[in-house]
Design a protein around this motif. Structure first.
Motif, PDB file in Angstrom:
ATOM      1  N   PHE A 145     -67.359 -10.377 -24.287  1.00 48.39           N
ATOM      2  CA  PHE A 145     -66.029 -10.022 -23.794  1.00 48.39           C
ATOM      3  C   PHE A 145     -65.375  -8.989 -24.702  1.00 48.39           C
ATOM      4  N   ASN A 146     -64.465  -8.258 -24.128  1.00 52.21           N
ATOM      5  CA  ASN A 146     -63.704  -7.239 -24.851  1.00 52.21           C
ATOM      6  C   ASN A 146     -62.249  -7.376 -24.426  1.00 52.21           C
ATOM      7  N   VAL A 147     -61.528  -8.273 -25.100  1.00 51.01           N
ATOM      8  CA  VAL A 147     -60.138  -8.575 -24.766  1.00 51.01           C
ATOM      9  C   VAL A 147     -59.290  -8.365 -26.016  1.00 51.01           C
ATOM     10  N   GLU A 148     -58.332  -7.466 -25.930  1.00 51.52           N
ATOM     11  CA  GLU A 148     -57.520  -7.123 -27.093  1.00 51.52           C
ATOM     12  C   GLU A 148     -56.789  -8.346 -27.630  1.00 51.52           C
ATOM     13  N   GLY A 149     -56.912  -8.565 -28.918  1.00 54.20           N
ATOM     14  CA  GLY A 149     -56.213  -9.667 -29.568  1.00 54.20           C
ATOM     15  C   GLY A 149     -56.925 -10.998 -29.482  1.00 54.20           C
ATOM     16  N   VAL A 150     -58.064 -11.058 -28.798  1.00 54.29           N
ATOM     17  CA  VAL A 150     -58.804 -12.316 -28.659  1.00 54.29           C
ATOM     18  C   VAL A 150     -60.127 -12.194 -29.410  1.00 54.29           C
ATOM     19  N   ASP A 151     -60.257 -12.969 -30.469  1.00 51.35           N
ATOM     20  CA  ASP A 151     -61.481 -12.935 -31.263  1.00 51.35           C
ATOM     21  C   ASP A 151     -62.433 -14.073 -30.923  1.00 51.35           C
ATOM     22  N   ARG A 152     -61.872 -15.194 -30.494  1.00 47.93           N
ATOM     23  CA  ARG A 152     -62.706 -16.335 -30.112  1.00 47.93           C
ATOM     24  C   ARG A 152     -62.277 -16.810 -28.731  1.00 47.93           C
ATOM     25  N   LEU A 153     -63.252 -17.005 -27.872  1.00 47.53           N
ATOM     26  CA  LEU A 153     -62.996 -17.409 -26.497  1.00 47.53           C
ATOM     27  C   LEU A 153     -63.939 -18.552 -26.141  1.00 47.53           C
ATOM     28  N   VAL A 154     -63.397 -19.578 -25.501  1.00 48.03           N
ATOM     29  CA  VAL A 154     -64.195 -20.705 -25.035  1.00 48.03           C
ATOM     30  C   VAL A 154     -64.190 -20.703 -23.510  1.00 48.03           C
ATOM     31  N   LEU A 155     -65.363 -20.842 -22.927  1.00 49.89           N
ATOM     32  CA  LEU A 155     -65.496 -20.913 -21.471  1.00 49.89           C
ATOM     33  C   LEU A 155     -66.422 -22.073 -21.124  1.00 49.89           C
ATOM     34  N   ASP A 156     -66.405 -22.465 -19.849  1.00 56.94           N
ATOM     35  CA  ASP A 156     -67.348 -23.482 -19.385  1.00 56.94           C
ATOM     36  C   ASP A 156     -67.954 -23.032 -18.061  1.00 56.94           C
ATOM     37  N   LEU A 179     -58.817 -24.050 -21.794  1.00 56.27           N
ATOM     38  CA  LEU A 179     -59.974 -24.100 -22.689  1.00 56.27           C
ATOM     39  C   LEU A 179     -59.702 -23.435 -24.035  1.00 56.27           C
ATOM     40  N   ASN A 180     -58.569 -22.725 -24.118  1.00 62.58           N
ATOM     41  CA  ASN A 180     -58.263 -21.951 -25.324  1.00 62.58           C
ATOM     42  C   ASN A 180     -56.833 -22.186 -25.802  1.00 62.58           C
ATOM     43  N   PRO A 181     -56.491 -23.431 -26.140  1.00 68.63           N
ATOM     44  CA  PRO A 181     -55.127 -23.718 -26.583  1.00 68.63           C
ATOM     45  C   PRO A 181     -54.783 -22.928 -27.853  1.00 68.63           C
ATOM     46  N   GLY A 182     -53.591 -22.366 -27.859  1.00 67.35           N
ATOM     47  CA  GLY A 182     -53.136 -21.614 -29.015  1.00 67.35           C
ATOM     48  C   GLY A 182     -53.564 -20.160 -29.032  1.00 67.35           C
ATOM     49  N   VAL A 183     -54.413 -19.756 -28.094  1.00 69.36           N
ATOM     50  CA  VAL A 183     -54.864 -18.366 -28.026  1.00 69.36           C
ATOM     51  C   VAL A 183     -53.941 -17.585 -27.101  1.00 69.36           C
ATOM     52  N   LYS A 184     -53.461 -16.430 -27.548  1.00 66.95           N
ATOM     53  CA  LYS A 184     -52.595 -15.600 -26.734  1.00 66.95           C
ATOM     54  C   LYS A 184     -53.449 -14.741 -25.815  1.00 66.95           C
ATOM     55  N   LEU A 185     -53.533 -15.174 -24.559  1.00 64.44           N
ATOM     56  CA  LEU A 185     -54.333 -14.460 -23.572  1.00 64.44           C
ATOM     57  C   LEU A 185     -53.456 -13.456 -22.832  1.00 64.44           C
ATOM     58  N   PRO A 186     -53.914 -12.222 -22.646  1.00 65.35           N
ATOM     59  CA  PRO A 186     -53.072 -11.208 -22.005  1.00 65.35           C
ATOM     60  C   PRO A 186     -52.942 -11.408 -20.506  1.00 65.35           C
ATOM     61  N   ASN A 248     -60.530  -5.419 -21.556  1.00 67.55           N
ATOM     62  CA  ASN A 248     -60.364  -6.650 -20.773  1.00 67.55           C
ATOM     63  C   ASN A 248     -61.571  -6.955 -19.893  1.00 67.55           C
ATOM     64  N   SER A 249     -62.750  -6.602 -20.409  1.00 66.21           N
ATOM     65  CA  SER A 249     -63.971  -6.794 -19.635  1.00 66.21           C
ATOM     66  C   SER A 249     -64.765  -7.998 -20.127  1.00 66.21           C
ATOM     67  N   ILE A 250     -65.687  -8.424 -19.279  1.00 70.78           N
ATOM     68  CA  ILE A 250     -66.579  -9.532 -19.578  1.00 70.78           C
ATOM     69  C   ILE A 250     -67.906  -9.248 -18.892  1.00 70.78           C
ATOM     70  N   GLY A 251     -68.991  -9.651 -19.535  1.00 73.55           N
ATOM     71  CA  GLY A 251     -70.309  -9.449 -18.954  1.00 73.55           C
ATOM     72  C   GLY A 251     -71.293 -10.425 -19.561  1.00 73.55           C
ATOM     73  N   TYR A 252     -72.570 -10.244 -19.279  1.00 66.27           N
ATOM     74  CA  TYR A 252     -73.590 -11.132 -19.835  1.00 66.27           C
ATOM     75  C   TYR A 252     -74.802 -10.313 -20.249  1.00 66.27           C
ATOM     76  N   VAL A 253     -75.220 -10.508 -21.491  1.00 67.84           N
ATOM     77  CA  VAL A 253     -76.389  -9.828 -22.042  1.00 67.84           C
ATOM     78  C   VAL A 253     -77.083 -10.773 -23.013  1.00 67.84           C
ATOM     79  N   GLU A 254     -78.282 -10.431 -23.421  1.00 70.73           N
ATOM     80  CA  GLU A 254     -78.974 -11.200 -24.440  1.00 70.73           C
ATOM     81  C   GLU A 254     -78.274 -11.000 -25.787  1.00 70.73           C
ATOM     82  N   LEU A 255     -78.405 -11.982 -26.653  1.00 66.20           N
ATOM     83  CA  LEU A 255     -77.710 -11.946 -27.932  1.00 66.20           C
ATOM     84  C   LEU A 255     -78.040 -10.685 -28.732  1.00 66.20           C
TER      85      LEU A 255
END
Length: 376
Positions: A145-156, A179-186, A248-255
């Motif tokens: 993910f590439n979200v300004e101000g968000v360094d850690r994101l939890v998803l399910d 899933l992300n209490p305390g995180v300022k999501l834009p 503000n993008s998200i995608g999926y790739v190998e590590l």
């Protein structure tokens, strides 16, 4: 070279003599001839523990997930075995399997095991045999993910499914916020990116979604993208590049692609005590429980995408090298066996483990090592 005008029998004799001389002089030996022999000769071991036999071009194609691993292996193998040139083209798992069934490549990389209809198609090029799956490259699918101000994101599972199916469209959606209490999501639109090509990475992600989303992902696992909306890019490199460039993008790739592009990876809430980070060590915990689902020489694996074990990252993938169990082309068979013998070695697995991949557990590599010498 003087022996080229000699008969095949004489040429083989000279090559064996040259090999013995090289061993005595330098302690290393890389064979340089693919001439078929009625007398099986043992592969010669180099100081780098790479076995060389055969010569010429060895062609492969398919999975982009293993592209970085193949590059690492090619460099080491070519240095030890200059008589063999390994050429690997990406294009995705679907394209690789297609080229294999058309007889264009000696091996194909696929991030999903052959389907029954694909196995049937391989019989046209595997004379007297069929295509089999040999697990070779283990890794994980990172939700980048590439979200300004968000360094850690939890998803399910359900949340990822809805994001990629355009049913969650804002980063501050209540489902993500929970899933992300305390995180300022834009309050920004999500720009979701998926693969445009038929991809085993897509197949593994959608297998995870089918197993964990509770029906939120309404499509069957597939190499072909089925989700609604979003943007597409070709290959893992293409998706990674777009996520890196698009806010503000998200995608999926190998590590490995996430690491190469310095992209952040989401942690996954699996039901374990803590969300699981996308690390090779955590993926290794999942692979440790993998079971062989294939029969005979086929070593397709059963992966537990719905694992809830502590520290087990669920979105894993394994890239298989698709080869003929019987009916491989005689001109390339020695080089193929040499290359695969190296790639499944402990040395080669550890080499890619330093670049974002997951060394396969010994329980799996031992089975692959037993199959390769039987290829014919």
């Amino acid at each position: 070279m003087p022996f080229q005008a000699a008969s095949p029998r004489r040429r083989r004799t000279l090559i064996r003599a040259a090999t013995v001389a090289a061993l005595l002089l330098s302690g290393s030996a890389c064979g340089a001839d693919t001439e078929a022999s009625t007398e099986p000769a043992p592969l010669q071991q180099t100081s780098a523990a790479i076995a060389c036999d055969g010569s010429g071009q060895l062609l492969g194609a398919g999975s982009t997930a293993q592209a970085n691993a193949i590059d690492i292996w090619k460099n080491a193998f070519s240095a030890a075995c200059p008589a063999i040139t390994v050429n690997y083209g990406g294009g995705g798992s679907g394209a690789g399997v297609q080229q294999f069934t058309q007889g264009k490549v000696a091996f194909a990389g696929s991030d999903s095991a052959l389907k029954p209809e694909e196995v049937e198609a391989t019989k046209a090029v595997c004379t007297g045999g069929q295509g089999i799956d040999l697990p070779m490259v283990a890794g994980l699918v990172s939700i980048v993910f590439n979200v300004e101000g968000v360094d850690r994101l939890v998803l399910d599972g359900p949340t990822v499914a809805k994001i990629f199916d355009s049913r969650i469209t804002k980063w501050n959606d209540p489902a993500i916020a929970a899933l992300n209490p305390g995180v300022k999501l834009p309050d920004a639109e999500i720009q979701a990116l998926h693969r445009s090509d038929d991809s085993g990475t897509t197949a593994n992600l959608t297998a995870y979604l089918a197993a964990t989303s509770g029906g939120a992902w309404p499509y069957p696992p597939s190499k072909t993208w089925a989700g609604k909306g979003g943007q597409s890019a070709n290959g893992s490199a293409g998706v990674a590049a777009q996520v890196k460039q698009v806010d503000n993008s998200i995608g999926y790739v190998e590590l490995s692609f996430a690491q190469t592009n310095n992209l952040k990876s989401a942690a996954i809430a699996t039901g374990a005590p803590q969300p699981v980070d996308a690390t090779a060590a955590n993926a290794a915990n999942t692979f440790a429980k993998a079971q062989v689902a294939g029969t005979g020489s086929d070593l397709a694996l059963n992966l537990d995408y719905a694992t809830k074990e502590d520290g087990a990252y669920p979105i894993v993938l394994v890239t298989y090298e698709i080869v003929c169990d019987k009916g491989n082309k005689p001109a390339t068979l020695p080089a193929l066996k040499s290359f695969l013998t190296y790639t499944i070695s402990d040395e080669a697995q550890q080499a890619i483990g330093q670049k974002g991949y997951v060394p396969l557990p010994a329980e799996i590599t031992s089975k692959v090592k037993a199959v390769i010498p039987q290829l014919s």
